[in-house]
Design an enzyme around this catalytic site. Structure first.
Site, PDB file in Angstrom:
ATOM      1  N   ARG A  39      39.527  32.380  37.195  1.00 46.36           N
ATOM      2  CA  ARG A  39      40.958  32.173  36.992  1.00 46.36           C
ATOM      3  C   ARG A  39      41.257  31.191  35.858  1.00 46.36           C
ATOM      4  O   ARG A  39      42.230  30.452  35.900  1.00 46.36           O
ATOM      5  CB  ARG A  39      41.628  31.674  38.285  1.00 46.36           C
ATOM      6  CG  ARG A  39      41.438  32.579  39.494  1.00 46.36           C
ATOM      7  CD  ARG A  39      42.175  33.903  39.317  1.00 46.36           C
ATOM      8  NE  ARG A  39      42.124  34.699  40.547  1.00 46.36           N
ATOM      9  CZ  ARG A  39      41.257  35.690  40.761  1.00 46.36           C
ATOM     10  NH1 ARG A  39      40.360  35.996  39.819  1.00 46.36           N
ATOM     11  NH2 ARG A  39      41.277  36.374  41.884  1.00 46.36           N
ATOM     12  N   TYR A  49      39.636  46.385  35.340  1.00 45.29           N
ATOM     13  CA  TYR A  49      39.550  46.713  33.920  1.00 45.29           C
ATOM     14  C   TYR A  49      40.735  47.477  33.351  1.00 45.29           C
ATOM     15  O   TYR A  49      40.863  47.596  32.134  1.00 45.29           O
ATOM     16  CB  TYR A  49      38.233  47.456  33.650  1.00 45.29           C
ATOM     17  CG  TYR A  49      37.045  46.533  33.807  1.00 45.29           C
ATOM     18  CD1 TYR A  49      36.685  45.659  32.793  1.00 45.29           C
ATOM     19  CD2 TYR A  49      36.326  46.499  35.000  1.00 45.29           C
ATOM     20  CE1 TYR A  49      35.619  44.787  32.941  1.00 45.29           C
ATOM     21  CE2 TYR A  49      35.261  45.618  35.157  1.00 45.29           C
ATOM     22  CZ  TYR A  49      34.912  44.771  34.126  1.00 45.29           C
ATOM     23  OH  TYR A  49      33.870  43.893  34.279  1.00 45.29           O
ATOM     24  N   VAL A  72      31.422  36.199  35.784  1.00 51.75           N
ATOM     25  CA  VAL A  72      31.903  34.829  35.653  1.00 51.75           C
ATOM     26  C   VAL A  72      31.455  34.046  36.883  1.00 51.75           C
ATOM     27  O   VAL A  72      31.568  34.528  38.017  1.00 51.75           O
ATOM     28  CB  VAL A  72      33.444  34.777  35.531  1.00 51.75           C
ATOM     29  CG1 VAL A  72      33.940  33.338  35.526  1.00 51.75           C
ATOM     30  CG2 VAL A  72      33.899  35.496  34.258  1.00 51.75           C
ATOM     31  N   GLY A  92      40.681  32.405  32.460  1.00 52.22           N
ATOM     32  CA  GLY A  92      40.767  33.209  31.253  1.00 52.22           C
ATOM     33  C   GLY A  92      39.431  33.542  30.616  1.00 52.22           C
ATOM     34  O   GLY A  92      39.399  34.094  29.508  1.00 52.22           O
ATOM     35  N   LEU A  93      38.315  33.244  31.284  1.00 59.16           N
ATOM     36  CA  LEU A  93      37.008  33.502  30.689  1.00 59.16           C
ATOM     37  C   LEU A  93      36.745  35.001  30.537  1.00 59.16           C
ATOM     38  O   LEU A  93      36.215  35.448  29.506  1.00 59.16           O
ATOM     39  CB  LEU A  93      35.896  32.866  31.537  1.00 59.16           C
ATOM     40  CG  LEU A  93      35.550  31.406  31.254  1.00 59.16           C
ATOM     41  CD1 LEU A  93      36.742  30.493  31.480  1.00 59.16           C
ATOM     42  CD2 LEU A  93      34.367  30.957  32.126  1.00 59.16           C
ATOM     43  N   ARG A 107      38.944  37.525  30.223  1.00 60.19           N
ATOM     44  CA  ARG A 107      39.753  38.082  29.144  1.00 60.19           C
ATOM     45  C   ARG A 107      39.185  37.692  27.780  1.00 60.19           C
ATOM     46  O   ARG A 107      39.164  38.509  26.852  1.00 60.19           O
ATOM     47  CB  ARG A 107      41.207  37.633  29.269  1.00 60.19           C
ATOM     48  CG  ARG A 107      42.127  38.194  28.175  1.00 60.19           C
ATOM     49  CD  ARG A 107      43.578  37.980  28.480  1.00 60.19           C
ATOM     50  NE  ARG A 107      44.019  38.809  29.599  1.00 60.19           N
ATOM     51  CZ  ARG A 107      44.391  40.082  29.465  1.00 60.19           C
ATOM     52  NH1 ARG A 107      44.383  40.666  28.269  1.00 60.19           N
ATOM     53  NH2 ARG A 107      44.799  40.767  30.519  1.00 60.19           N
TER      54      ARG A 107
END
Length: 413
Positions: free
Chosen positions: A94, A127, A88, A96-97, A99
């Site tokens: 922070r 993880y 990312v 939510g990308l 997830r």
């Protein structure tokens, strides 16, 4: 998981390879220019590459996977997905990308019939919350030159040829020998792009060492093992102190292992051999007369995530008879949650949903850790990660899940 406003998950085709490399450079900073890396062969399967785009069109997240159609697991093989290139952009953290991308990967893997997902973790703390458990450990050894090795009958009959790696000349032999190994977690480089990229040897990745060499082990002209290596010479006042860096060693037979290691620990102008991604029960651990002198360093290897509980548990074999009810929790794949009766043994197993009283309770993360047979359910219970609901159920189940060959993946994808 739904992405926040301003983002969407998209396919990333091969035509966007440069953009992919730019996004990766933001997530994993390094000194390789994307235009340089673009000239190298790519291991990626561009039908399995996905990313997150912001509303302004920038690619700010990446993830991909490799297809492992016949991954060795204890006593069997399964279809698995090797998750890779997860990153990312630091300016979009922070939100939510990550997830969302993991959820996307899990859904697509299940749609393809893949019952297991594996990865190497750049940061181990990440993880576990997505259900991945540390399923295999590895050793890194620094073996002094001239280290004494125990004798193995037949080692003198194995011929070792030292050559510069040529993918066209050596690729087939490397693939055949590597693919013959039946060790849990031992991912073969099944696709041609992955096999080609693995043997690609750009000088930017050598770290000041020589071009990649191969020690090819043969018996009667047939390849039976190999080691991929580089030497880096270090001239000091007291003499040369070069190091042999072993990228991968594959020695399916005891005599082959003894022959290869005998060459590696006795190369001129060197003082040590560095080898990583070794199974904790690798032959060299037992060949070394003084293993302490090799400075063994324990590290994490493959992390595993069970995607389809009944299919995954039913595909492997068990070291002894087992009849246990597992109560599982899985927030990412609710279908895995609930109680499952696992009944079987060395010849196979059946897994069925049940309402019977649970014998053991655990999260899918711990199931992934134990799945390849290298992490004991009893050890996890000692840390409070597995709960024994029926007295006496834990130790027999732990013995059944164990396997006599330690899991490992020999390379990082």
């Amino acid at each position: 998981m739904t992405l926040p406003p301003g983002y969407r998950i998209v396919d990333v085709p091969a035509e966007s390879a440069r953009e992919w490399l730019v996004a990766d450079a933001w997530a994993f900073p390094g000194d390789i220019d994307p235009d340089t890396a673009l000239e190298w062969p790519s291991a990626l399967d561009w039908t399995r590459t996905r990313g997150v785009r912001a509303d302004d069109g920038e690619l700010v997240g990446t993830h991909a996977s490799f297809a492992y159609h016949a991954l060795p697991v204890p006593g069997g093989r399964v279809a698995a997905a090797g998750l890779t290139w997860v990153g990312v952009h630091p300016g979009h953290r922070r939100r939510g990308l990550l997830r969302a991308m993991i959820t996307d990967h899990v859904r697509r893997s299940l749609d393809r019939g893949e019952v297991l997902s594996l990865l190497f973790a750049a940061e181990p703390a990440i993880y576990g919350r997505f259900g991945y458990g540390l399923a295999a450990h590895q050793l890194r050894l620094t073996i002094p030159r001239g280290a004494a090795l125990r004798d193995v009958p037949g080692a003198d009959d194995v011929r070792i040829r030292l050559e510069t790696v040529d993918p066209e000349r050596h690729g087939a032999a490397v693939a055949a020998v590597h693919g013959s190994v039946d060790r849990p977690g031992w991912t073969a480089r099944e696709s041609a792009p992955q096999a080609v990229a693995f043997l690609h040897d750009p000088h930017q990745l050598r770290g000041g060492a020589e071009p990649m060499r191969i020690a090819l082990a043969e018996r009667d002209g047939v390849p039976v093992g190999y080691a991929l290596l580089r030497r880096k010479i270090d001239w000091q006042r007291g003499g040369p102190r070069g190091v042999v860096r072993v990228r991968e060693i594959c020695a399916p037979e005891p005599a082959v292992a003894r022959a290869l290691w005998g060459v590696l620990v006795d190369l001129d102008l060197t003082s040590s051999v560095e080898a990583g991604c070794l199974a904790v029960d690798d032959a060299v651990v037992h060949l070394l007369v003084d293993v302490r002198a090799a400075q063994p360093d324990w590290q994490d290897n493959v992390w595993a995530r069970v995607l389809d509980v009944p299919a995954a548990l039913g595909a492997r074999r068990y070291a002894r008879d087992i009849d246990v009810v597992l109560e599982l929790s899985d927030t990412l794949v609710p279908a895995n949650g609930g109680r499952w009766r696992l009944a079987g043994g060395p010849d196979g197993a059946e897994v069925t949903a049940t309402r019977a009283r649970a014998d053991l309770a655990l999260d899918v993360r711990e199931l992934g850790a134990a799945y390849l047979g290298g992490v004991s359910l009893a050890a996890l219970a000692s840390a409070g990660l597995v709960t024994e609901r029926r007295a006496g159920a834990l130790l027999p189940a732990a013995a059944a899940f164990g396997w006599p060959v330690a899991p490992v993946a020999s390379f990082v994808w």
